[in-house]
Design a protein around this motif. Sequence first.
Motif, PDB file in Angstrom:
ATOM      1  N   ALA A  66     -19.596 -36.502  71.716  1.00  0.00           N
ATOM      2  CA  ALA A  66     -19.365 -35.773  70.455  1.00  0.00           C
ATOM      3  C   ALA A  66     -20.699 -35.390  69.790  1.00  0.00           C
ATOM      4  O   ALA A  66     -20.731 -34.482  68.953  1.00  0.00           O
ATOM      5  N   GLU A  69     -22.704 -31.650  70.632  1.00  0.00           N
ATOM      6  CA  GLU A  69     -22.019 -30.526  69.990  1.00  0.00           C
ATOM      7  C   GLU A  69     -21.921 -30.747  68.482  1.00  0.00           C
ATOM      8  O   GLU A  69     -21.989 -29.792  67.701  1.00  0.00           O
ATOM      9  N   LYS A  88     -12.825 -29.713  67.711  1.00  0.00           N
ATOM     10  CA  LYS A  88     -13.103 -30.170  69.082  1.00  0.00           C
ATOM     11  C   LYS A  88     -13.822 -31.523  69.061  1.00  0.00           C
ATOM     12  O   LYS A  88     -13.443 -32.463  69.757  1.00  0.00           O
ATOM     13  N   SER A 125     -21.651 -40.794  80.372  1.00  0.00           N
ATOM     14  CA  SER A 125     -21.937 -39.648  81.230  1.00  0.00           C
ATOM     15  C   SER A 125     -23.363 -39.113  81.055  1.00  0.00           C
ATOM     16  O   SER A 125     -23.834 -38.914  79.924  1.00  0.00           O
ATOM     17  N   ASN A 126     -23.994 -38.871  82.192  1.00  0.00           N
ATOM     18  CA  ASN A 126     -25.384 -38.366  82.221  1.00  0.00           C
ATOM     19  C   ASN A 126     -25.599 -37.126  81.348  1.00  0.00           C
ATOM     20  O   ASN A 126     -26.618 -36.992  80.677  1.00  0.00           O
ATOM     21  N   GLN A 153     -10.149 -35.347  85.415  1.00  0.00           N
ATOM     22  CA  GLN A 153      -9.103 -36.082  84.692  1.00  0.00           C
ATOM     23  C   GLN A 153      -7.693 -35.681  85.121  1.00  0.00           C
ATOM     24  O   GLN A 153      -6.790 -36.517  85.132  1.00  0.00           O
ATOM     25  N   TYR A 164      -4.210 -45.892  81.565  1.00  0.00           N
ATOM     26  CA  TYR A 164      -5.286 -44.897  81.754  1.00  0.00           C
ATOM     27  C   TYR A 164      -4.671 -43.519  82.029  1.00  0.00           C
ATOM     28  O   TYR A 164      -5.080 -42.515  81.449  1.00  0.00           O
ATOM     29  N   GLU A 175      -8.116 -31.141  76.076  1.00  0.00           N
ATOM     30  CA  GLU A 175      -9.306 -30.554  76.725  1.00  0.00           C
ATOM     31  C   GLU A 175      -9.054 -29.108  77.151  1.00  0.00           C
ATOM     32  O   GLU A 175      -9.969 -28.303  77.201  1.00  0.00           O
ATOM     33  N   PHE A 214     -22.896 -34.528  87.123  1.00  0.00           N
ATOM     34  CA  PHE A 214     -21.767 -35.007  86.314  1.00  0.00           C
ATOM     35  C   PHE A 214     -20.661 -35.675  87.144  1.00  0.00           C
ATOM     36  O   PHE A 214     -20.018 -36.633  86.713  1.00  0.00           O
ATOM     37  N   PHE A 215     -20.428 -35.164  88.366  1.00  0.00           N
ATOM     38  CA  PHE A 215     -19.323 -35.675  89.194  1.00  0.00           C
ATOM     39  C   PHE A 215     -19.693 -36.963  89.936  1.00  0.00           C
ATOM     40  O   PHE A 215     -18.887 -37.491  90.706  1.00  0.00           O
ATOM     41  N   THR A 223     -21.188 -45.906  95.106  1.00  0.00           N
ATOM     42  CA  THR A 223     -20.933 -47.341  95.302  1.00  0.00           C
ATOM     43  C   THR A 223     -19.439 -47.676  95.248  1.00  0.00           C
ATOM     44  O   THR A 223     -18.960 -48.495  96.026  1.00  0.00           O
ATOM     45  N   LEU A 228     -12.034 -47.610  94.715  1.00  0.00           N
ATOM     46  CA  LEU A 228     -11.258 -46.901  93.686  1.00  0.00           C
ATOM     47  C   LEU A 228     -10.257 -45.924  94.304  1.00  0.00           C
ATOM     48  O   LEU A 228      -9.174 -45.708  93.765  1.00  0.00           O
ATOM     49  N   PHE A 284     -31.092 -38.212  88.298  1.00  0.00           N
ATOM     50  CA  PHE A 284     -29.786 -38.737  87.872  1.00  0.00           C
ATOM     51  C   PHE A 284     -29.888 -40.224  87.538  1.00  0.00           C
ATOM     52  O   PHE A 284     -29.466 -40.667  86.472  1.00  0.00           O
ATOM     53  N   ILE A 288     -29.171 -41.946  83.870  1.00  0.00           N
ATOM     54  CA  ILE A 288     -28.042 -42.853  83.577  1.00  0.00           C
ATOM     55  C   ILE A 288     -28.517 -44.272  83.284  1.00  0.00           C
ATOM     56  O   ILE A 288     -27.772 -45.077  82.764  1.00  0.00           O
TER      57      ILE A 288
HETATM   58  N1  BYC Z   1     -22.937 -40.302  84.406  1.00  0.00           N
HETATM   59  O1  BYC Z   1     -20.032 -45.299  92.623  1.00  0.00           O
HETATM   60  P1  BYC Z   1     -20.095 -44.132  91.713  1.00  0.00           P
HETATM   61  C1  BYC Z   1     -15.927 -35.356  78.261  1.00  0.00           C
HETATM   62  C2  BYC Z   1     -22.693 -44.176  87.770  1.00  0.00           C
HETATM   63  S1  BYC Z   1     -16.500 -36.909  78.690  1.00  0.00           S
HETATM   64  C3  BYC Z   1     -23.337 -41.592  84.270  1.00  0.00           C
HETATM   65  O2  BYC Z   1     -19.802 -42.815  92.314  1.00  0.00           O
HETATM   66  P2  BYC Z   1     -17.633 -44.095  90.193  1.00  0.00           P
HETATM   67  C4  BYC Z   1     -16.505 -34.684  77.107  1.00  0.00           C
HETATM   68  C5  BYC Z   1     -21.498 -45.056  87.974  1.00  0.00           C
HETATM   69  O3  BYC Z   1     -20.988 -45.486  86.747  1.00  0.00           O
HETATM   70  C6  BYC Z   1     -15.654 -37.307  80.159  1.00  0.00           C
HETATM   71  N2  BYC Z   1     -23.187 -42.516  85.236  1.00  0.00           N
HETATM   72  O4  BYC Z   1     -19.184 -44.388  90.426  1.00  0.00           O
HETATM   73  C7  BYC Z   1     -16.844 -35.366  75.982  1.00  0.00           C
HETATM   74  C8  BYC Z   1     -22.096 -46.168  88.820  1.00  0.00           C
HETATM   75  O5  BYC Z   1     -22.866 -47.030  87.998  1.00  0.00           O
HETATM   76  P3  BYC Z   1     -22.438 -48.596  87.729  1.00  0.00           P
HETATM   77  C9  BYC Z   1     -16.534 -37.830  81.231  1.00  0.00           C
HETATM   78  C10 BYC Z   1     -22.583 -42.136  86.365  1.00  0.00           C
HETATM   79  O6  BYC Z   1     -17.217 -44.800  88.982  1.00  0.00           O
HETATM   80  C11 BYC Z   1     -17.440 -34.722  74.907  1.00  0.00           C
HETATM   81  C12 BYC Z   1     -23.075 -45.419  89.691  1.00  0.00           C
HETATM   82  O7  BYC Z   1     -23.403 -44.223  88.996  1.00  0.00           O
HETATM   83  N3  BYC Z   1     -15.696 -38.155  82.371  1.00  0.00           N
HETATM   84  O8  BYC Z   1     -15.085 -34.857  78.902  1.00  0.00           O
HETATM   85  O9  BYC Z   1     -16.875 -44.359  91.467  1.00  0.00           O
HETATM   86  C13 BYC Z   1     -17.682 -33.339  74.946  1.00  0.00           C
HETATM   87  C14 BYC Z   1     -22.512 -45.107  91.070  1.00  0.00           C
HETATM   88  O10 BYC Z   1     -21.527 -44.066  90.994  1.00  0.00           O
HETATM   89  C15 BYC Z   1     -22.118 -40.823  86.558  1.00  0.00           C
HETATM   90  C16 BYC Z   1     -15.524 -39.407  82.829  1.00  0.00           C
HETATM   91  O11 BYC Z   1     -16.091 -40.337  82.327  1.00  0.00           O
HETATM   92  C17 BYC Z   1     -22.313 -39.892  85.522  1.00  0.00           C
HETATM   93  N4  BYC Z   1     -21.939 -38.612  85.613  1.00  0.00           N
HETATM   94  O12 BYC Z   1     -17.558 -42.509  89.962  1.00  0.00           O
HETATM   95  C18 BYC Z   1     -17.317 -32.651  76.086  1.00  0.00           C
HETATM   96  C19 BYC Z   1     -14.555 -39.570  83.967  1.00  0.00           C
HETATM   97  N5  BYC Z   1     -21.570 -40.745  87.796  1.00  0.00           N
HETATM   98  O13 BYC Z   1     -21.190 -48.561  86.880  1.00  0.00           O
HETATM   99  C20 BYC Z   1     -16.702 -33.291  77.161  1.00  0.00           C
HETATM  100  C21 BYC Z   1     -14.259 -40.986  84.359  1.00  0.00           C
HETATM  101  C22 BYC Z   1     -21.691 -41.957  88.345  1.00  0.00           C
HETATM  102  O14 BYC Z   1     -22.191 -49.221  89.073  1.00  0.00           O
HETATM  103  N6  BYC Z   1     -15.195 -41.511  85.339  1.00  0.00           N
HETATM  104  N7  BYC Z   1     -22.314 -42.792  87.498  1.00  0.00           N
HETATM  105  O15 BYC Z   1     -23.623 -49.170  86.997  1.00  0.00           O
HETATM  106  C23 BYC Z   1     -15.125 -41.210  86.658  1.00  0.00           C
HETATM  107  O16 BYC Z   1     -14.295 -40.430  87.106  1.00  0.00           O
HETATM  108  C24 BYC Z   1     -16.093 -41.904  87.585  1.00  0.00           C
HETATM  109  O17 BYC Z   1     -16.594 -43.067  86.943  1.00  0.00           O
HETATM  110  C25 BYC Z   1     -17.261 -41.007  88.056  1.00  0.00           C
HETATM  111  C26 BYC Z   1     -18.227 -41.891  88.897  1.00  0.00           C
HETATM  112  C27 BYC Z   1     -16.733 -39.902  88.935  1.00  0.00           C
HETATM  113  C28 BYC Z   1     -18.040 -40.444  86.876  1.00  0.00           C
END
Ligand code: BYC
Length: 328
Positions: A66, A69, A88, A125-126, A153, A164, A175, A214-215, A223, A228, A284, A288
């Motif tokens: 948040a 923006e 938003k 998120s990064n 999502q 969830y 969104e 981001f993905f 990892t 998952l 990256f 993070i």
């Molecule tokens: N940023 O094994 P991996 C929104 C970390 S906000 C930071 O692939 P996983 C919005 C990961 O945590 C919505 N860290 O992980 C809001 C792990 O570290 P730890 C954002 C990242 O979990 C305001 C390590 O890297 N969406 O829409 O299998 C305004 C290894 O990664 C990131 C979500 O949060 C990253 N991008 O897959 C506008 C979706 N990527 O924990 C818009 C929910 C990876 O071992 N999350 N890492 O220290 C997910 O779907 C998954 O957690 C991810 C990563 C796909 C992001």
Amino acid sequence: MYGGGNTFEGFKSDSITQEDPAKLAEFEARISRGEKIEPTDWMPQLYRKQLIRMIEQHAHSEIIGALPEGTWITRAPGFKRKMALMAKVQDEVGHAQLLYSAAETLGKPREQMIDDLINGKSKYSNVFNYPTFTWADCCFISWLVDAGAIVNQLANAKGSYGPYCRALDRICAEESFHLKYGHHCVIHLAAGTQKQRDMFQEALNRWWPPMMHFFGPSDKISTHTEVLMRWKVKMGTNDDMRNQFLDMYVPKIWELGFTIPDQNLKKNTETGRWEYTEPDWDEFKRVINGDGPCNKERLAVRRIAEERGKWVREALKVPKSTYVTPLA
Ligand code: BYC
């Protein structure tokens, strides 16, 4: 929306081999039948731990998301844009509340999650560690970051953990408005003056690398993806999600006359997959892990908000003793 209570007794061991084989088999059978797992159901410790990690990070991403923006609300061009942006940003904070509630069903108190965020223990998120220098940065987030979030999502809303998934359903509905609003903002810039087009192109050039990050890391180095995916928390790998985003949005970006700063970006028509320059995973990791351009600033803002809101939380704990009859 959320089932009450949970069977959380702390993590004794999160190794799958320590779990009761019969319970684990029944749990996995339920998942493969497409049933939802609810908070009071038996679940492996690792499933619980992974969900807490992922949902908590997602909640933090919404609340920190948040901020970039949010700083543009006072400077949004015109009253309508200001109102839409305000709504938003408010929605994003609401998403965080839904997600914190979903994570709480797994046994981690919200206060602890917030502490872990502001002390830098939890990730978010990064993309939100980059600055929004211009209005075009804000438009990039509203259109393309939201688009990326929806791709992820919508898929994961069909996953296995009930609270969830239900939170994601609601979030995706909101969104999709953000996405339309963001697209409208970008079309306006694309159809505007050369200066407006240049401003968006310049923003796109800066935001493209973080957007590719981001993905999440590529499947080769991710990892958590394997476990998952096995338990249907993630319904697509990081590379699948990145590819789906490119499939849906690269043509739209090109259609508006903008270029993407990656000369290797092209769709391989035989495999159906996009090819691109390998993202800089060292950057990256730095971002993070706390060393991005805005990490310190983002957490400092949350820390101040936490301190300033303390008296409200304290007052809410003892509503009777702090109730004051209004004078008028
Ligand atoms: N940023 O094994 P991996 C929104 C970390 S906000 C930071 O692939 P996983 C919005 C990961 O945590 C919505 N860290 O992980 C809001 C792990 O570290 P730890 C954002 C990242 O979990 C305001 C390590 O890297 N969406 O829409 O299998 C305004 C290894 O990664 C990131 C979500 O949060 C990253 N991008 O897959 C506008 C979706 N990527 O924990 C818009 C929910 C990876 O071992 N999350 N890492 O220290 C997910 O779907 C998954 O957690 C991810 C990563 C796909 C992001």
